[in-house]
Design a protein around this motif. Structure first.
Motif, PDB file in Angstrom:
ATOM      1  N   SER A   1       0.856  -1.181   0.000  1.00  0.00           N
ATOM      2  CA  SER A   1       0.000   0.000   0.000  1.00  0.00           C
ATOM      3  C   SER A   1       0.893   1.233   0.000  1.00  0.00           C
ATOM      4  O   SER A   1       2.110   1.134   0.212  1.00  0.00           O
ATOM      5  N   ALA A   2       0.291   2.369  -0.246  1.00  0.00           N
ATOM      6  CA  ALA A   2       1.011   3.635  -0.155  1.00  0.00           C
ATOM      7  C   ALA A   2       0.862   4.184   1.259  1.00  0.00           C
ATOM      8  O   ALA A   2      -0.223   4.130   1.847  1.00  0.00           O
ATOM      9  N   SER A   3       1.946   4.679   1.806  1.00  0.00           N
ATOM     10  CA  SER A   3       1.934   5.313   3.134  1.00  0.00           C
ATOM     11  C   SER A   3       2.307   6.781   2.950  1.00  0.00           C
ATOM     12  O   SER A   3       3.463   7.089   2.652  1.00  0.00           O
ATOM     13  N   TYR A   4       1.316   7.659   3.115  1.00  0.00           N
ATOM     14  CA  TYR A   4       1.503   9.078   2.818  1.00  0.00           C
ATOM     15  C   TYR A   4       1.868   9.848   4.081  1.00  0.00           C
ATOM     16  O   TYR A   4       1.360   9.562   5.170  1.00  0.00           O
ATOM     17  N   VAL A   5       2.746  10.828   3.902  1.00  0.00           N
ATOM     18  CA  VAL A   5       3.068  11.795   4.942  1.00  0.00           C
ATOM     19  C   VAL A   5       2.757  13.173   4.367  1.00  0.00           C
ATOM     20  O   VAL A   5       3.337  13.580   3.359  1.00  0.00           O
ATOM     21  N   ALA A   6       1.801  13.873   4.975  1.00  0.00           N
ATOM     22  CA  ALA A   6       1.385  15.196   4.518  1.00  0.00           C
ATOM     23  C   ALA A   6       1.779  16.233   5.557  1.00  0.00           C
ATOM     24  O   ALA A   6       1.412  16.106   6.731  1.00  0.00           O
ATOM     25  N   ARG A   7       2.517  17.257   5.127  1.00  0.00           N
ATOM     26  CA  ARG A   7       2.925  18.347   6.010  1.00  0.00           C
ATOM     27  C   ARG A   7       2.255  19.630   5.550  1.00  0.00           C
ATOM     28  O   ARG A   7       2.526  20.123   4.457  1.00  0.00           O
ATOM     29  N   ALA A   8       1.357  20.145   6.388  1.00  0.00           N
ATOM     30  CA  ALA A   8       0.624  21.366   6.057  1.00  0.00           C
ATOM     31  C   ALA A   8       1.361  22.570   6.619  1.00  0.00           C
ATOM     32  O   ALA A   8       1.697  22.600   7.809  1.00  0.00           O
ATOM     33  N   ASP A   9       1.603  23.553   5.784  1.00  0.00           N
ATOM     34  CA  ASP A   9       2.249  24.801   6.192  1.00  0.00           C
ATOM     35  C   ASP A   9       1.169  25.856   6.381  1.00  0.00           C
ATOM     36  O   ASP A   9       0.500  26.256   5.421  1.00  0.00           O
ATOM     37  N   THR A  10       0.965  26.284   7.606  1.00  0.00           N
ATOM     38  CA  THR A  10      -0.103  27.248   7.891  1.00  0.00           C
ATOM     39  C   THR A  10       0.165  28.601   7.257  1.00  0.00           C
ATOM     40  O   THR A  10      -0.776  29.349   6.965  1.00  0.00           O
ATOM     41  N   ASP A  11       1.428  28.962   7.040  1.00  0.00           N
ATOM     42  CA  ASP A  11       1.739  30.267   6.452  1.00  0.00           C
ATOM     43  C   ASP A  11       1.432  30.309   4.966  1.00  0.00           C
ATOM     44  O   ASP A  11       0.787  31.244   4.476  1.00  0.00           O
ATOM     45  N   SER A  12       1.874  29.292   4.215  1.00  0.00           N
ATOM     46  CA  SER A  12       1.657  29.289   2.763  1.00  0.00           C
ATOM     47  C   SER A  12       0.334  28.661   2.360  1.00  0.00           C
ATOM     48  O   SER A  12      -0.138  28.880   1.238  1.00  0.00           O
ATOM     49  N   GLY A  13      -0.278  27.885   3.258  1.00  0.00           N
ATOM     50  CA  GLY A  13      -1.517  27.203   2.918  1.00  0.00           C
ATOM     51  C   GLY A  13      -1.328  26.026   1.986  1.00  0.00           C
ATOM     52  O   GLY A  13      -2.300  25.506   1.440  1.00  0.00           O
TER      53      GLY A  13
ATOM     54  N   THR B   1      -0.836  10.175   7.055  1.00  0.00           N
ATOM     55  CA  THR B   1      -0.524  10.789   8.340  1.00  0.00           C
ATOM     56  C   THR B   1      -0.278  12.277   8.101  1.00  0.00           C
ATOM     57  O   THR B   1       0.569  12.638   7.274  1.00  0.00           O
ATOM     58  N   ILE B   2      -1.016  13.129   8.816  1.00  0.00           N
ATOM     59  CA  ILE B   2      -1.015  14.565   8.530  1.00  0.00           C
ATOM     60  C   ILE B   2      -0.351  15.312   9.672  1.00  0.00           C
ATOM     61  O   ILE B   2      -0.724  15.152  10.843  1.00  0.00           O
ATOM     62  N   PHE B   3       0.646  16.119   9.322  1.00  0.00           N
ATOM     63  CA  PHE B   3       1.345  16.974  10.275  1.00  0.00           C
ATOM     64  C   PHE B   3       1.096  18.428   9.892  1.00  0.00           C
ATOM     65  O   PHE B   3       0.826  18.751   8.734  1.00  0.00           O
ATOM     66  N   GLU B   4       1.195  19.293  10.881  1.00  0.00           N
ATOM     67  CA  GLU B   4       1.085  20.730  10.644  1.00  0.00           C
ATOM     68  C   GLU B   4       2.326  21.401  11.231  1.00  0.00           C
ATOM     69  O   GLU B   4       2.708  21.137  12.377  1.00  0.00           O
ATOM     70  N   THR B   5       2.945  22.241  10.423  1.00  0.00           N
ATOM     71  CA  THR B   5       4.161  22.929  10.846  1.00  0.00           C
ATOM     72  C   THR B   5       3.782  24.212  11.568  1.00  0.00           C
ATOM     73  O   THR B   5       3.201  25.131  10.962  1.00  0.00           O
TER      74      THR B   5
ATOM     75  N   LEU C   1       1.507  16.369  14.932  1.00  0.00           N
ATOM     76  CA  LEU C   1       0.522  15.457  14.364  1.00  0.00           C
ATOM     77  C   LEU C   1      -0.878  16.015  14.593  1.00  0.00           C
ATOM     78  O   LEU C   1      -1.272  16.287  15.731  1.00  0.00           O
ATOM     79  N   VAL C   2      -1.635  16.158  13.496  1.00  0.00           N
ATOM     80  CA  VAL C   2      -2.984  16.705  13.614  1.00  0.00           C
ATOM     81  C   VAL C   2      -4.061  15.709  13.210  1.00  0.00           C
ATOM     82  O   VAL C   2      -5.244  15.920  13.502  1.00  0.00           O
TER      83      VAL C   2
ATOM     84  N   PRO D   1     -10.029  13.796   5.692  1.00  0.00           N
ATOM     85  CA  PRO D   1     -10.723  14.136   6.951  1.00  0.00           C
ATOM     86  C   PRO D   1      -9.726  14.119   8.108  1.00  0.00           C
ATOM     87  O   PRO D   1      -8.925  13.196   8.233  1.00  0.00           O
ATOM     88  N   ILE D   2      -9.799  15.151   8.967  1.00  0.00           N
ATOM     89  CA  ILE D   2      -8.820  15.270  10.048  1.00  0.00           C
ATOM     90  C   ILE D   2      -9.456  15.081  11.417  1.00  0.00           C
ATOM     91  O   ILE D   2      -9.016  14.268  12.220  1.00  0.00           O
ATOM     92  N   GLY D   3     -10.499  15.829  11.710  1.00  0.00           N
ATOM     93  CA  GLY D   3     -11.093  15.725  13.040  1.00  0.00           C
ATOM     94  C   GLY D   3     -12.096  16.828  13.269  1.00  0.00           C
ATOM     95  O   GLY D   3     -12.768  17.288  12.336  1.00  0.00           O
ATOM     96  N   GLN D   4     -12.208  17.270  14.515  1.00  0.00           N
ATOM     97  CA  GLN D   4     -13.135  18.343  14.883  1.00  0.00           C
ATOM     98  C   GLN D   4     -12.348  19.525  15.427  1.00  0.00           C
ATOM     99  O   GLN D   4     -11.296  19.362  16.046  1.00  0.00           O
ATOM    100  N   SER D   5     -12.879  20.710  15.181  1.00  0.00           N
ATOM    101  CA  SER D   5     -12.217  21.938  15.628  1.00  0.00           C
ATOM    102  C   SER D   5     -13.065  22.633  16.686  1.00  0.00           C
ATOM    103  O   SER D   5     -14.228  22.982  16.420  1.00  0.00           O
ATOM    104  N   PRO D   6     -12.524  22.877  17.861  1.00  0.00           N
ATOM    105  CA  PRO D   6     -13.283  23.626  18.870  1.00  0.00           C
ATOM    106  C   PRO D   6     -13.388  25.108  18.540  1.00  0.00           C
ATOM    107  O   PRO D   6     -14.216  25.808  19.136  1.00  0.00           O
ATOM    108  N   ASP D   7     -12.569  25.576  17.577  1.00  0.00           N
ATOM    109  CA  ASP D   7     -12.635  26.993  17.203  1.00  0.00           C
ATOM    110  C   ASP D   7     -13.856  27.316  16.358  1.00  0.00           C
ATOM    111  O   ASP D   7     -14.320  28.453  16.340  1.00  0.00           O
TER     112      ASP D   7
END
Length: 519
Positions: free
Chosen positions: A206-218, A408-412, A419-420, A437-443
Motif C-alpha cells: 500500500s502507499a503510506s503518505y506523509v502530509a505536512r501542512a504549512d499554515t503560512d503558505s496554505g 498521516t497529517i502533520f502541521e508545521t 501530528l494533527v 478528513p482530520i477531526g473536529q475543531s473547537p474553534d
C-alpha cells in the motif's frame, strides 16, 4: 517368477529406470510483482497477515541427465499456488507438478516419526547428569506428544526435567525449504537455464503518505512511501521489484491447503484427579522455565516455516520524507492499471516489510473545509468536523495517480511538525477530488434548530461561530429533499451541500426547508 524374469531379459525387456532427482537451490535472477489484497480499496495493509499475492519469476540453471528426471525447485514462496506454475527452458514439457509442503520443523519431525523409535534425552537438575532412553512416538504433534518408553506411556515435557527428543536422521520426504517438483524428460544430458514463474499468496502493499501542512503558505508537502510486506518465510535477495495499483480481474481459485504448524504445542495435566483443579489449569504448561527454553531452542531448527501464533512486531509509523530522495519508484501504465517499478534491485525479506520512496509533491494546494451533516445536528453548540480538500491536478501541485493507502497529517507550527490527524485514501485518478478528513475543531462550532413544521415541510436554521482570526469556509450537508435550493447549492456524495462563509471572530447562519412526504 524365477523362470519368467530370465525369459524377459532374453526377450530384451527391462524394468524402466527410476527417475533421477535434480535439486535446484540457486537462483541467479528473480523478479517480484506484488498485487494488493483483493477487496481492500483504501487504508493500510495488514502487516501481520498480508492478504495480497505476487507474481514471482525466477531464473535458475540446472543440469538434467538423459531420461526421466524429477527437478526439485527449492526455496519457492511458501504460499505458492502450484496450478499457476510455469517452467520454460526445459528440453521437453513438464509432465507432472507437485507442491512439497512437508517441511523440517519440530512438528514436522514428530509427524514424520510417528510410530517410530527416537531417543529421549533428559538432564537431572541437581547433578547435571544426562540420561538417554529409547522411546516410540505414539501420538502427536497436535494437542501434545505421547511417547512410550520401557516404563509406560507419558506426555512429552511433563516429567519436570529438561528433556528433548533426538532423531536418527531427517526423513527424505521432509524438505528444509518449500519446494516445487516437476517431472520432465530429456533425450540427452543438458545444462539448461530455466524460467520458473508462479503466483504466491502472502504478500501485500500500500502507499503510506506523509502530509505536512504549512499554515503560512496554505500548501501541503505530500510524500508517499511504497510500503510492502512479505508474510512468507522466504527471502528474495536483489529482486527486481514492481507493484500494481488497482484491482485486476482475477477469478477465484481453489483455497490453498492450510500450512502445517511448525511449532510444538505441548500440554500436560496434573498427576492427581481432574476435579481438584479448575478448568484454566489444563490450558497452561506447568513446566519450569528451563524446559520452555529448551523447546524454544528446538523450534529454532525451523529453516523456512513461519512460526504462527506469535504476535507480529508492529511496524512503526511511516518515516519522514528523506532529503534528498535517493530512489523513487517509477510509475508506468499497465492497461487500465498502474505499475510502479523500483529502479534499483532490493531484497524482499521474509516476514518483513520494506519502504521505498514513491511520490514527492512539495507544493500541493489544499483548502481547509469545515463540513457537518445535519443528521448529527444538535440544538447545542458542538465542534465542527473539518477536512483538507484539493484537486489531483498539475495546477494544484499534484497531477499523478494516487494509490490507496493511509495518510498521516502533520502541521508545521513555529518550525515544529505536530501530528494533527490521519485518514484513509482510496485510489484516485488524475483530476479527481482529494479529501483528508482530520477531526473536529473547537474553534468553529455549530448548532441546528427547528424553526417550524407544517404538514408538508420543516424549516431549519444552522448557526455557526468562528473563533479563528481568519474567515472559514463551511459546508452544511442535508441528506433530505429541499423545498427550495439556495444559491450555490450542489449535489454532493452525502446529500445537498449548502455553502456558508463564517467571518473571522464572527458568526453566520443559514436557513433551509425540507419537504415532507406524508400521506
Amino acid at each position: 517368477m524365477r523362470v519368467i524374469a530370465p525369459l524377459l531379459l532374453l526377450l530384451g525387456w527391462a524394468a524402466p529406470a527410476p527417475a533421477a532427482t535434480v535439486v535446484s537451490r540457486e537462483v541467479s535472477d528473480v523478479a517480484v510483482t506484488i498485487y494488493r489484497a483483493p477487496g481492500r480499496s483504501s487504508g493500510a495493509l495488514d502487516r501481520a497477515w498480508p492478504a495480497g499475492y505476487a507474481l514471482i519469476s525466477e531464473t535458475r540453471t540446472i543440469t538434467i541427465p538423459a531420461g526421466d528426471s524429477i527437478v526439485r525447485f527449492e526455496g519457492v514462496a511458501e504460499g505458492l499456488l502450484p496450478e499457476t506454475a510455469i517452467v520454460t527452458g526445459l528440453p521437453e514439457d513438464v509432465r507432472e507438478k507437485n507442491r512439497d509442503a512437508r517441511l523440517v520443523s519440530p512438528a514436522g519431525l514428530v509427524d514424520a516419526f510417528l510410530k517410530r523409535r527416537v531417543t529421549l534425552q533428559r538432564t537431572n537438575r541437581q547433578t547435571g547428569k544426562v540420561t538417554k532412553q529409547d522411546a516410540i512416538i505414539q501420538a502427536g504433534p497436535n494437542g501434545g506428544v505421547i511417547v512410550q518408553t520401557a516404563e509406560g506411556y507419558e506426555a512429552l515435557a511433563c516429567s519436570g526435567l529438561p528433556e528433548r527428543m533426538l532423531y536418527p536422521e531427517i526423513p527424505a520426504d521432509l524438505s528444509p525449504r518449500p519446494t516445487l517438483s516437476v517431472l520432465t524428460r530429456s533425450d540427452r544430458r543438458v545444462t539448461a537455464t530455466v524460467q520458473l514463474t508462479y503466483m504466491a499468496q502472502g504478500f501485500d502493499w500500500s502507499a503510506s503518505y506523509v502530509a505536512r501542512a504549512d499554515t503560512d503558505s496554505g500548501k501541503i508537502a505530500l510524500f508517499a512511501w511504497l510500503t510492502l510486506a512479505n508474510g512468507g518465510a522466504q527471502t528474495f535477495p536483489d529482486a527486481r521489484l514492481q507493484v500494481v495499483a488497482r484491482q485486476p480481474k482475477r477469478e477465484r481459485s481453489a483455497r490453498p491447503p492450510k500450512p502445517s504448524n511448525p511449532a510444538l504445542h505441548l500440554k500436560c495435566w496434573p498427576m492427581d484427579i481432574t476435579s481438584t483443579h479448575p478448568r484454566h489449569v489444563f490450558s497452561r504448561l506447568p513446566w519450569p522455565a528451563e524446559e520452555e527454553r529448551s523447546y524454544e531452542a528446538l523450534a529454532d531448527i525451523v529453516v523456512t516455516a513461519q512460526r504462527r501464533g506469535r504476535p507480529a512486531i508492529p511496524m512503526p509509523p511511516p518515516p519522514p520524507a528523506p532529503a534528498p530522495v535517493a530512489m523513487v519508484a517509477e510509475q508506468e501504465d499497465l492497461g487500465d492499471l498502474k505499475l510502479y517499478r523500483v529502479p534499483e534491485r532490493v531484497t524482499v525479506s521474509a516476514q518483513g516489510q520494506k519502504q521505498v520512496a514513491m511520490i514527492e509533491k512539495p507544493s500541493a494546494v489544499f483548502e481547509r473545509i469545515y463540513a457537518a451533516n445535519v443528521s448529527s445536528g444538535s440544538p447545542d453548540y458542538r465542534p465542527m468536523p473539518f477536512l483538507l480538500r484539493g484537486r489531483n491536478s498539475v495546477e494544484k501541485g499534484l497531477g499523478v495517480p494516487l494509490p490507496a493507502g493511509a495518510v498521516t497529517i502533520f502541521e508545521t507550527i513555529e518550525g515544529n511538525d505536530l501530528l494533527v490527524g490521519s485518514a484513509d485514501l482510496a485510489d484516485l485518478a488524475v483530476n479527481e477530488r482529494v479529501e483528508f478528513p482530520i477531526g473536529q475543531s473547537p474553534d468553529v462550532q455549530w448548532r441546528l434548530t427547528k424553526v417550524k413544521e407544517s404538514r408538508k415541510r420543516q424549516d431549519w436554521r444552522v448557526e455557526l461561530t468562528n473563533a479563528r482570526p481568519v474567515p472559514v469556509r463551511a459546508e452544511i450537508i442535508v441528506p433530505f429533499d429541499l423545498a427550495e435550493r439556495l444559491p450555490g447549492t450542489e449535489r454532493g456524495q452525502g446529500g445537498w451541500v449548502l455553502p456558508v462563509t463564517v467571518p473571522e471572530n464572527g458568526s453566520a447562519s443559514l436557513s433551509y426547508t425540507v419537504k415532507l412526504e406524508r400521506r
